[in-house]
Scaffold this active site. Sequence first.
Site, short mmCIF file in Angstrom:
data_model
loop_
_atom_site.label_atom_id
_atom_site.label_comp_id
_atom_site.label_asym_id
_atom_site.label_seq_id
_atom_site.Cartn_x
_atom_site.Cartn_y
_atom_site.Cartn_z
N TYR A 179 0.86 -1.20 0.00
CA TYR A 179 0.00 0.00 0.00
C TYR A 179 0.88 1.24 0.00
O TYR A 179 1.84 1.31 0.79
CB TYR A 179 -0.90 0.02 1.25
N LYS A 221 -1.66 0.33 -25.02
CA LYS A 221 -1.98 0.26 -26.44
C LYS A 221 -0.67 0.32 -27.23
O LYS A 221 0.17 -0.54 -27.05
CB LYS A 221 -3.00 1.34 -26.78
N ASP A 262 -5.83 13.54 -25.42
CA ASP A 262 -5.89 12.15 -24.97
C ASP A 262 -5.23 11.29 -26.05
O ASP A 262 -5.80 11.05 -27.10
CB ASP A 262 -7.35 11.76 -24.77
N ARG A 305 -1.58 -2.82 -18.55
CA ARG A 305 -2.92 -2.21 -18.66
C ARG A 305 -3.05 -1.12 -17.61
O ARG A 305 -3.17 -1.42 -16.42
CB ARG A 305 -3.96 -3.31 -18.44
N THR A 338 -3.38 5.91 -22.10
CA THR A 338 -3.27 4.55 -21.57
C THR A 338 -1.81 4.16 -21.77
O THR A 338 -1.07 4.83 -22.50
CB THR A 338 -4.12 3.55 -22.36
N GLU A 398 -0.51 4.82 -0.58
CA GLU A 398 -1.32 6.01 -0.84
C GLU A 398 -0.49 7.27 -0.63
O GLU A 398 0.29 7.36 0.32
CB GLU A 398 -2.53 6.04 0.11
C1 LIG Z 1 -8.68 3.27 -24.81
C2 LIG Z 1 -8.98 4.70 -24.60
C3 LIG Z 1 -9.19 5.22 -23.29
C4 LIG Z 1 -9.46 4.39 -22.07
O1 LIG Z 1 -8.66 3.45 -21.66
P1 LIG Z 1 -9.04 2.35 -20.55
O2 LIG Z 1 -7.70 1.97 -20.06
O3 LIG Z 1 -9.79 1.29 -21.24
O4 LIG Z 1 -9.84 3.00 -19.47
C5 LIG Z 1 -9.31 6.59 -23.16
N1 LIG Z 1 -9.28 7.40 -24.21
C6 LIG Z 1 -9.14 6.94 -25.46
C7 LIG Z 1 -9.11 7.91 -26.59
C8 LIG Z 1 -9.00 5.57 -25.70
O5 LIG Z 1 -8.90 5.12 -26.95
#
Ligand SMILES: *Cc1c(COP(=O)(O)O)cnc(C)c1O
Length: 427
Positions: free
Chosen positions: A62, A237, A208, A243, A234, A64
């Site tokens: 933990y 990807k 994003d 993840r 993220t 925090e």
């Molecule tokens: C995949 C994605 C997310 C979210 O990701 P998670 O890890 O599944 O919560 C946010 N924004 C965009 C543009 C995405 O393609």
Amino acid sequence: MTATTPSYEARTKSLKDFDPEVFTLIQKETERQEYGLEMIPSENFVSEAVLQAMGSTLTNKYAEGQPGKRYYGGCHVVDEVENLASARICELFGADFANVQPHSGVQANQAVFEAFLKPGDTFMGLRLDQGGHLSHGSPVNFSGMHYKVVAYGVRESDGLIDPDQVRSLAKEHRPKLIIAGASAYSRQIDWKLFREVADEIGAVFMADIAHYAGLVAGGAYESPIPYADLVTTTTHKTLRGPRSGMVMGKEQHRKAINKAVFPGLQGGPHMHTIAAKAVMAKEALTPDFKVYAAAVVANARALADALMKRGLNIVSGGTDSHLLLVDLRPIGVTGKVGEETLDRVGVTVNKNTVPFDPQPPSVCSGVRLGTPALTTRGMGIAEMDQVAQFIYDALTNVGNEAKLKSIESDVKELSKKFPLYKHRLVK
Ligand SMILES: *Cc1c(COP(=O)(O)O)cnc(C)c1O
């Protein structure tokens, strides 16, 4: 010695010995990944080093708070882990700060909403049915439930984000936050445009890059870091990490973001995942990763060309990234049938709406294809042509069981030439 429960012997049994049921399911999934073609653009395959960090004893801790300012004892080691992860991420992207604690991409976005908006405030994002993400204003997501959404879209003529619409909607609705970024938009996003529009109305600009992060890190897609106040992403990807998610940004926003992540949204950070993010960043800082990022885009372009050559329609006529949106209407197949048919032959994709789609979202007119995972396996331009042929053959032989069976075996044959986690499969 007194007997304890569980005993040392029980606690140190391997998964295979302790829980053959779960072990077998993991083996089955590893086999599915090993012997299929993974073409979902948001998926990738992590390295053995990243897997090891995720499966480590750091899950027990933990922590925090922030490094050096924790609410728990015994954090001196994980402090070093988190500092290392943040420092490497800042070096990789050229960001002033990085908060590596968000559990996923949506949590990273939520932290920005929490830091800059109050419920009921207005923000702007790309329409979901034209490439945007759930967390950019879907009515069933927190972003659409608690805030007022103004959505911009793409032009019907060329499938590109309409800069005039972005500017006029911003001036009319004066959102506090403007989001650029997408889940199914293959072209270079004009970050500078969004900066200018945000400045014209005094809004915060968040980019994003959940999908593009690995390409940005590898120099194959323009970075929003010089333009955006905040950059969320993220890490699983194109970036090829665990993840998870993170927020980067300009120095003046560091405090607000840190506070929004903890205690605003989350409790303890997942230290094993943060260790894996540090490993991911080390990989992404190598010259090899630049080669990888360039190859992902080159493969996506080759795949788009190979599909167009066979008569399929690609939204916007091509791609500048790792993904392409295929419009299946020219061959009279829906996205739903396309996804199911490709699944049948071992090619994993997802159905997707195309801009101005006449079909409902449960059916769709297109599929979204991506090259990050195949490129990680080592596939190149020649394989993209082969893959395009598999896809074309499957989609033009829907319901022809004999033909689909033969494509399935060709798919398996190709995947066997590019081993992935073969060493993890117990014979
Ligand atoms: C995949 C994605 C997310 C979210 O990701 P998670 O890890 O599944 O919560 C946010 N924004 C965009 C543009 C995405 O393609």
